[in-house]
Motif scaffolding. Structure first.
Motif, PDB file in Angstrom:
ATOM      1  N   TYR A  90       0.823  -1.206   0.000  1.00  0.00           N
ATOM      2  CA  TYR A  90       0.000   0.000   0.000  1.00  0.00           C
ATOM      3  C   TYR A  90       0.865   1.267   0.000  1.00  0.00           C
ATOM      4  N   ARG A  91       1.974   1.233   0.706  1.00  0.00           N
ATOM      5  CA  ARG A  91       2.883   2.379   0.690  1.00  0.00           C
ATOM      6  C   ARG A  91       3.361   2.665  -0.734  1.00  0.00           C
ATOM      7  N   LYS A  92       3.761   1.602  -1.435  1.00  0.00           N
ATOM      8  CA  LYS A  92       4.224   1.763  -2.811  1.00  0.00           C
ATOM      9  C   LYS A  92       3.091   2.253  -3.716  1.00  0.00           C
ATOM     10  N   LEU A  93       1.884   1.734  -3.471  1.00  0.00           N
ATOM     11  CA  LEU A  93       0.734   2.166  -4.263  1.00  0.00           C
ATOM     12  C   LEU A  93       0.490   3.661  -4.083  1.00  0.00           C
ATOM     13  N   LEU A  94       0.527   4.126  -2.841  1.00  0.00           N
ATOM     14  CA  LEU A  94       0.292   5.550  -2.582  1.00  0.00           C
ATOM     15  C   LEU A  94       1.332   6.428  -3.274  1.00  0.00           C
ATOM     16  N   LEU A  97       0.168   6.667  -6.794  1.00  0.00           N
ATOM     17  CA  LEU A  97      -1.080   7.405  -6.988  1.00  0.00           C
ATOM     18  C   LEU A  97      -0.894   8.909  -6.806  1.00  0.00           C
ATOM     19  N   ARG A  98       0.027   9.302  -5.941  1.00  0.00           N
ATOM     20  CA  ARG A  98       0.239  10.731  -5.682  1.00  0.00           C
ATOM     21  C   ARG A  98       0.723  11.488  -6.917  1.00  0.00           C
ATOM     22  N   ILE A  99       1.342  10.784  -7.862  1.00  0.00           N
ATOM     23  CA  ILE A  99       1.851  11.455  -9.059  1.00  0.00           C
ATOM     24  C   ILE A  99       0.885  11.330 -10.234  1.00  0.00           C
ATOM     25  N   GLN A 100      -0.286  10.724  -9.970  1.00  0.00           N
ATOM     26  CA  GLN A 100      -1.294  10.591 -11.013  1.00  0.00           C
ATOM     27  C   GLN A 100      -2.048  11.913 -11.188  1.00  0.00           C
ATOM     28  N   PRO A 101      -2.805  12.064 -12.277  1.00  0.00           N
ATOM     29  CA  PRO A 101      -3.568  13.298 -12.495  1.00  0.00           C
ATOM     30  C   PRO A 101      -4.531  13.605 -11.356  1.00  0.00           C
ATOM     31  N   THR A 108      -7.189   8.882  -3.593  1.00  0.00           N
ATOM     32  CA  THR A 108      -5.864   8.792  -2.973  1.00  0.00           C
ATOM     33  C   THR A 108      -5.905   9.275  -1.531  1.00  0.00           C
ATOM     34  N   GLN A 109      -6.598  10.383  -1.291  1.00  0.00           N
ATOM     35  CA  GLN A 109      -6.693  10.911   0.081  1.00  0.00           C
ATOM     36  C   GLN A 109      -7.425   9.949   1.004  1.00  0.00           C
TER      37      GLN A 109
END
Length: 400
Positions: A90-94, A97-101, A108-109
């Motif tokens: 999940y850390r890697k996923l976040l 996701l933070r750099i996605q549009p 993400t939040q």
């Protein structure tokens, strides 16, 4: 012959203890502990684009994600997303996701809030005025004192001031950590009493108990004026059975007195999308209201509101109990209030609530195993025994 077996750690502390048994280096332990436990996280109503991206990213991390089948064919605009993975994944996923549009911002939040809570310990203490309740291993008992003629179990027994005070003292002598005074019954079919009547019932008792017992006194009310008078007369905790939805100003009063606040879920009907998900959403909103009013996080307890009066069917009440651990993601101590309630009595086809103490204690033990920190109880001595045994089993904790 070699031996192998399955280990079921209950929390991160137990994960670390199990890894230490192998002799692993501390640096390795700090990496591996986030990979040891698997969590399912539901994100509600993600957009179709967000659901697709989240699924693909989660798959690339070695995890999994379930989304609605029609998302693939652009037949629907949104879907729930059920993620399956470890904290490490999940850390890697976040981070991805933070750099996605921008259109993934809300999803993400929401995920970030859950992951942050999974990595952190819940509040270590509960505060109510001058009283402090460490939460690491201890489970606390809230003694129920109904000064009402129509409560489902003890209605009419303690309407007299002397009888109420004597009962409170008896519960404290048996080990109650808090005494909660209620002047309005919420038994099925109850009739709401006037503000004046409720004040006449609870304030003399609270005023006397504040001087005569050495534990905090709580008031169980949904009325702003009752909460205010109770706090003025020595009450340390307000249990709002409407969860700040009727009178959000109760939070301002609690903040003013640095009192404790129990926020309970309540609903006008029993129609839910997902009962625990909906309760969590309600409680999050109410907690936000309390914090904006100045209530400290350490002064808050949450309660899912088990009871037919609070918008739950019997099956839903059992489901809440079964899934109680999910409520701990809120990060606040959770209260269990099931003492001798009608859904237990009706399931067992008992003649009266007098017959269901063993069942209440069984459900209480299960609740504690799921993370409950405060238990409302009519039967203090029996509940204390239950708490001590389950605490000994779960935490290897020997109480005085």
């Amino acid at each position: 012959m070699k031996n192998a077996y399955v280990v079921y750690p209950n929390d991160l502390e137990e994960v670390v203890a199990e890894i230490k048994k192998t002799g692993a280096h501390i640096d390795e332990i700090n990496i591996m502990k986030w990979k040891a436990r698997h969590f399912l996280i539901m994100i509600e109503n993600a957009s179709s684009v967000a659901a697709n991206i989240i699924k693909q990213e989660m798959l690339s991390m070695g995890g999994e994600a379930a989304i609605h089948k029609d998302i693939y064919f652009n037949k629907i605009d949104s879907s729930n997303v059920l993620l399956m993975g470890t904290i490490s994944q999940y850390r890697k996923l976040l981070s991805r996701l933070r750099i996605q549009p921008y259109f993934l911002k809300e999803e993400t939040q929401a995920l970030e809030k859950v992951i942050l809570q999974l990595q952190e310990s819940n509040n270590c203490v509960f505060r109510a005025g001058k009283y402090l309740f460490p939460l690491k291993r201890k489970v606390y008992i809230v003694g129920i004192l109904n000064v009402t003629p129509d409560s489902f179990f003890d209605g009419g027994k303690y309407m007299n001031l002397e009888a109420a005070i004597n009962r409170a003292k008896e519960m404290v002598s048996q080990g109650a950590d808090i005494i909660e005074v209620g002047g309005q019954s919420f038994a099925p079919g109850y009739t709401e009493v006037s503000q004046e009547e409720e004040l006449n019932r609870v304030i003399p008792v609270i005023k006397a108990l504040a001087k005569e017992v050495d534990v905090p006194v709580s008031v169980d009310t949904v009325k702003l004026a009752v909460a205010e008078e109770a706090l003025k007369n020595g009450c340390s905790i307000v249990n709002d059975s409407c969860g700040l939805q009727k009178y959000p100003e109760i939070a301002d009063l609690v903040a003013k007195y640095n009192a404790g606040l129990v926020i309970m879920h309540n609903a006008t009907n029993n129609r839910y999308n997902d009962i625990i998900g909906d309760i969590i959403k309600f409680l999050r909103n109410s907690v936000d209201t309390a914090i904006r009013a100045g209530v400290s996080k350490e002064n808050i307890i949450v309660d899912p509101g088990i009871g037919a009066t609070f918008g739950k069917s019997a099956d839903q009440q059992f489901e809440i109990l079964k899934r109680f651990r999910e409520l701990t993601i809120l990060g606040f101590p959770v209260m269990l209030a099931i003492s001798r309630k009608s859904f237990i009595k009706n399931y067992l086809k008992a003649e009266s609530s007098d017959e269901i103490l063993p069942a209440t204690l069984a459900a209480t033990a299960y609740g504690i195993s799921q993370g409950v920190k405060f238990v409302r109880a009519h039967d203090i001595s029996e509940t204390i025994q239950t708490v001590k045994i389950i605490n000994r089993i779960l935490n290897n904790y020997v109480e005085d």
